[in-house]
Design a protein around this motif. Structure first.
Motif, short mmCIF file in Angstrom:
data_model
loop_
_atom_site.label_atom_id
_atom_site.label_comp_id
_atom_site.label_asym_id
_atom_site.label_seq_id
_atom_site.Cartn_x
_atom_site.Cartn_y
_atom_site.Cartn_z
N ASN A 1 3.35 100.11 -49.76
CA ASN A 1 2.84 101.27 -50.49
C ASN A 1 3.47 101.35 -51.87
O ASN A 1 4.64 101.02 -52.06
CB ASN A 1 3.14 102.57 -49.73
N ASP B 1 3.60 106.66 -52.19
CA ASP B 1 2.20 107.08 -52.22
C ASP B 1 1.51 106.52 -50.98
O ASP B 1 1.17 105.33 -50.92
CB ASP B 1 1.53 106.57 -53.49
N TYR C 1 -1.37 106.87 -49.93
CA TYR C 1 -2.79 106.55 -50.11
C TYR C 1 -3.00 105.34 -51.01
O TYR C 1 -4.14 104.94 -51.25
CB TYR C 1 -3.52 107.75 -50.71
N SER C 2 -1.93 104.76 -51.52
CA SER C 2 -2.06 103.64 -52.44
C SER C 2 -1.30 102.44 -51.90
O SER C 2 -0.09 102.52 -51.64
CB SER C 2 -1.52 104.03 -53.83
N ARG C 3 -2.01 101.34 -51.72
CA ARG C 3 -1.42 100.14 -51.17
C ARG C 3 -1.21 99.10 -52.25
O ARG C 3 -1.89 99.08 -53.27
CB ARG C 3 -2.32 99.55 -50.08
#
Length: 260
Positions: free
Chosen positions: A215, A237, A239-241
């Motif tokens: 992440n 984060d 939601y962010s890879r």
């Protein structure tokens, strides 16, 4: 402890710098304040040209408190070997003995010595991803490793909250790292934040979470009690890879850190 690294090679996150800062100090002034704030026999500093300044205060008290005192003091260790400095190691590793065996080190190796050897192994041979090395450390810890020959910085903070670390931006853009909050506040004005727990920073690869290496990190605006924008906090984060699977073996070098 106090560590200051020039912006030309440290590359701190730009979100640490607050536009509201008007009273940031130059590195030399912050060093002078640090040295004057502690007793001379217990304090020393090392300067590496314009690149870095390291300062350290030897602890006044032993690592462990007497049995009748519940609070346990944070162990503070300093070590330098082959132009690599750990300044200092704060805390302790519960699994130090097994790590010593794993890396083939002598029985007298302390945590600071081990960190230098672990860093050197990552730098030269990279048998494991950096995040895996950090996750293998069981205990409370905070440290800054400076490789004066390569001109690189490696810092990390454990996830259990047992040790504290802060970082900020000086008047000339240098990054300031310390376990002394008052030193950071005085030298960096509003341009500082707590170093994020469970994370590591390398001057060539930036900031990443060793607990969640897949992440990205996200800067979170921080507002003080007066409503002033300060240096950002950094959080994982969810939601962010990252773009790819972290590499292992000889390909897991520092240059790949930021592109995982």
């Amino acid at each position: 402890m106090l560590a200051i690294f020039h912006k030309a090679f440290a590359h701190p996150p730009k979100e640490l710098n607050s536009p509201a800062s008007k009273k940031q100090k130059l590195p030399q002034d912050t060093l002078n304040d640090f040295m004057c704030g502690h007793a001379a026999p217990n304090t020393f500093s090392m300067t590496f040209g314009q690149a870095a300044v390291l300062a350290y205060v030897r602890p006044h008290t032993p690592f462990l408190s007497p049995p009748e005192i519940d609070e346990i003091k944070i162990q503070t260790l300093f070590c330098g070997l082959d132009d690599i400095y750990c300044l200092p190691f704060l805390g302790s590793l519960n699994n130090l003995c097994s790590l010593i065996r794993q890396y083939g080190l002598s029985k007298g190796t302390n945590e600071a010595m081990f960190l230098i050897e672990a860093y050197r192994t990552l730098r030269d041979r990279c048998p494991y991803p950096a995040d895996q090395v950090m996750k293998d450390l069981d205990g409370s810890f905070a440290f800054v490793v400076y490789d004066s020959k390569a001109g690189t910085v490696f810092a990390a903070l454990g996830s259990d909250g047992g040790a504290k670390l802060y970082w900020g931006i000086a008047a000339d853009g240098s990054v300031v790292i310390s376990d002394d909050l008052e030193v950071i506040k005085a030298g960096c004005d509003k341009s500082f934040a707590p170093f994020p727990a469970g994370c590591m920073f390398h001057s060539d690869g930036g900031l990443m979470s060793f607990e969640h290496p897949m992440n990205k990190m996200k800067a979170m605006p921080r507002i003080d009690s007066q409503g002033t924008v300060c240096g950002s906090n950094f959080k994982v984060d969810v939601y962010s890879r990252v773009n790819s699977i972290p590499r292992t073996g000889s390909e897991a070098n520092w240059a790949d850190w930021g592109s995982h």
